[in-house]
Design an enzyme around this catalytic site. Structure first.
Site, PDB file in Angstrom:
ATOM      1  N   GLU A 262       0.816  -1.217   0.000  1.00 19.18           N
ATOM      2  CA  GLU A 262       0.000   0.000   0.000  1.00 19.18           C
ATOM      3  C   GLU A 262       0.853   1.273   0.000  1.00 19.18           C
ATOM      4  OE1 GLU A 262      -2.983  -0.313  -0.597  1.00 19.18           O
ATOM      5  OE2 GLU A 262      -3.774  -2.125   0.319  1.00 19.18           O
TER       6      GLU A 262
ATOM      7  N   HIS B 243      -7.619  -3.334   9.513  1.00 18.53           N
ATOM      8  CA  HIS B 243      -8.905  -3.959   9.223  1.00 18.53           C
ATOM      9  C   HIS B 243      -9.767  -3.933  10.489  1.00 18.53           C
ATOM     10  CE1 HIS B 243      -6.493  -6.341   5.955  1.00 18.53           C
ATOM     11  NE2 HIS B 243      -6.619  -5.061   5.664  1.00 18.53           N
TER      12      HIS B 243
ATOM     13  N   HIS C 178     -13.229  -3.694   3.545  1.00 16.88           N
ATOM     14  CA  HIS C 178     -11.780  -3.890   3.668  1.00 16.88           C
ATOM     15  C   HIS C 178     -11.261  -3.351   5.008  1.00 16.88           C
ATOM     16  CE1 HIS C 178      -7.598  -3.753   1.595  1.00 16.88           C
ATOM     17  NE2 HIS C 178      -7.472  -3.742   2.900  1.00 16.88           N
TER      18      HIS C 178
HETATM   19  P1  13P Z   1       0.756  -5.451   3.008  1.00 16.30           P
HETATM   20  O1  13P Z   1       1.102  -6.727   3.725  1.00 16.30           O
HETATM   21  O2  13P Z   1       1.367  -5.406   1.633  1.00 16.30           O
HETATM   22  O3  13P Z   1       1.056  -4.242   3.833  1.00 16.30           O
HETATM   23  O4  13P Z   1      -0.819  -5.471   2.745  1.00 16.30           O
HETATM   24  C1  13P Z   1      -1.708  -5.604   3.804  1.00 16.30           C
HETATM   25  C2  13P Z   1      -3.033  -4.954   3.569  1.00 16.30           C
HETATM   26  O5  13P Z   1      -3.760  -4.737   4.510  1.00 16.30           O
HETATM   27  C3  13P Z   1      -3.417  -4.588   2.195  1.00 16.30           C
HETATM   28  O6  13P Z   1      -4.525  -3.750   2.175  1.00 16.30           O
HETATM   29 ZN    ZN Z   2      -5.769  -3.979   4.051  1.00 16.28          ZN
END
Ligand code: 13P
Ligand code: ZN
Length: 272
Positions: free
Chosen positions: A115, A140, A209
């Site tokens: 990200e 999340h 998400h």
């Molecule tokens: P990363 O492990 O690449 O940071 O991704 C985790 C995530 O929450 C993607 O939205």
């Molecule tokens: Zn995420």
């Protein structure tokens, strides 16, 4: 002083651990980027020694020369505190904006969070409205995530519900929350949509998400997400208990705003 003994490093690891303990960062879920003070980092790290050069899909030339402490892609927040070298890293954006220099950590070929485009675009957006901005945090958060399935997905309706769930929400995020459409994570497109909203609010909900938060330090940003997530948790309990029989009124919220000298998002309170 050693890098790992600095306050910013310890707070970063503790924050990742706290987020994991809250259940917001299962597996590799979530990512944090902290903009570092150049003088501070130069005191504890030889910044002339580049361990690896990592290409990016986004042109971050607006952040050229800036240093960040970042979580690694695919790395588990659960493991950050115990093994920071493998799970987080210190990077610097090259002058061309297209590559980053790895200066510390992300051992064994690890790379910064997928990200990074969303984080970098959000840093650029927030720095335009707040010189003291330093942190972008994604996780999340469970109850907020759940609400994106059951609650009206307009920014005004979501903001109003969160404000109504705990008296102090309005004081913590008077500008409210933003919401973007569902988009593929890790893309420039989701980064652009998020950053556009970061101009007006420090909290952006990614439907189905999670959430993005930004702030001036790690505690403040964690606290911002924590407060919104607590409101979403209360909302969940209220719904489970059969729905609200009474509520904080808009007049109450307006009185609160006056007492705390904050300005609620224009047009979000109905005061007639
Ligand atoms: P990363 O492990 O690449 O940071 O991704 C985790 C995530 O929450 C993607 O939205
Ligand atoms: Zn995420």
């Amino acid at each position: 002083m050693n890098l790992q003994e600095t306050k910013f490093f310890k707070t970063f690891c503790n924050t990742a651990n706290n987020m994991y303990q809250h259940g917001w960062d299962e597996r590799n879920g979530g990512n944090i980027t902290l903009l570092l003070d150049k003088e501070e980092i130069e005191k504890v790290l030889d910044v002339t020694e580049v361990k690896r050069v990592i290409p990016m899909i986004f042109d971050a030339s607006e952040l050229a020369g800036k240093y960040f402490l970042v979580t690694g892609s695919g790395k588990y927040f659960k493991n950050v505190k115990e093994n920071p070298e493998k799970n987080i890293g210190i990077i610097r954006v090259q002058e061309n904006g297209k590559n980053i220099d790895l200066l510390w950590g992300l051992e064994d070929g690890a790379v910064p969070t997928s990200e990074l485009p969303s984080h970098f675009m959000s840093h650029i957006a927030r720095l335009k409205v707040d010189d003291d901005h330093r942190v972008v945090m994604h996780c999340h958060a469970s109850h907020l995530l759940a609400m994106t399935f059951t609650h009206d997905l307009t920014e005004k309706a979501m903001t109003r519900t969160l404000w109504q769930m705990c008296t102090e929400c309005l004081v913590v995020f008077p500008e409210g929350v933003s919401i973007i459409p569902w988009l593929v994570p890790g893309t420039n497109e989701i980064g652009e949509a998020t950053a556009k909203k970061m101009i007006d609010t420090r909290l952006i909900i990614w439907p189905f998400h999670g959430i993005y938060g930004s702030g001036r330090d790690l505690d403040e940003t964690f606290g911002l997400i924590e407060t919104a997530e607590k409101a979403a948790e209360i909302y969940t309990y209220v719904q489970a208990q059969g729905g609200a029989k009474q509520c904080i009124t808009d007049k109450n919220l307006s009185d609160l705003a006056k007492a705390f000298e904050i300005t609620p998002r224009e047009g979000y309170l109905n005061l007639n």
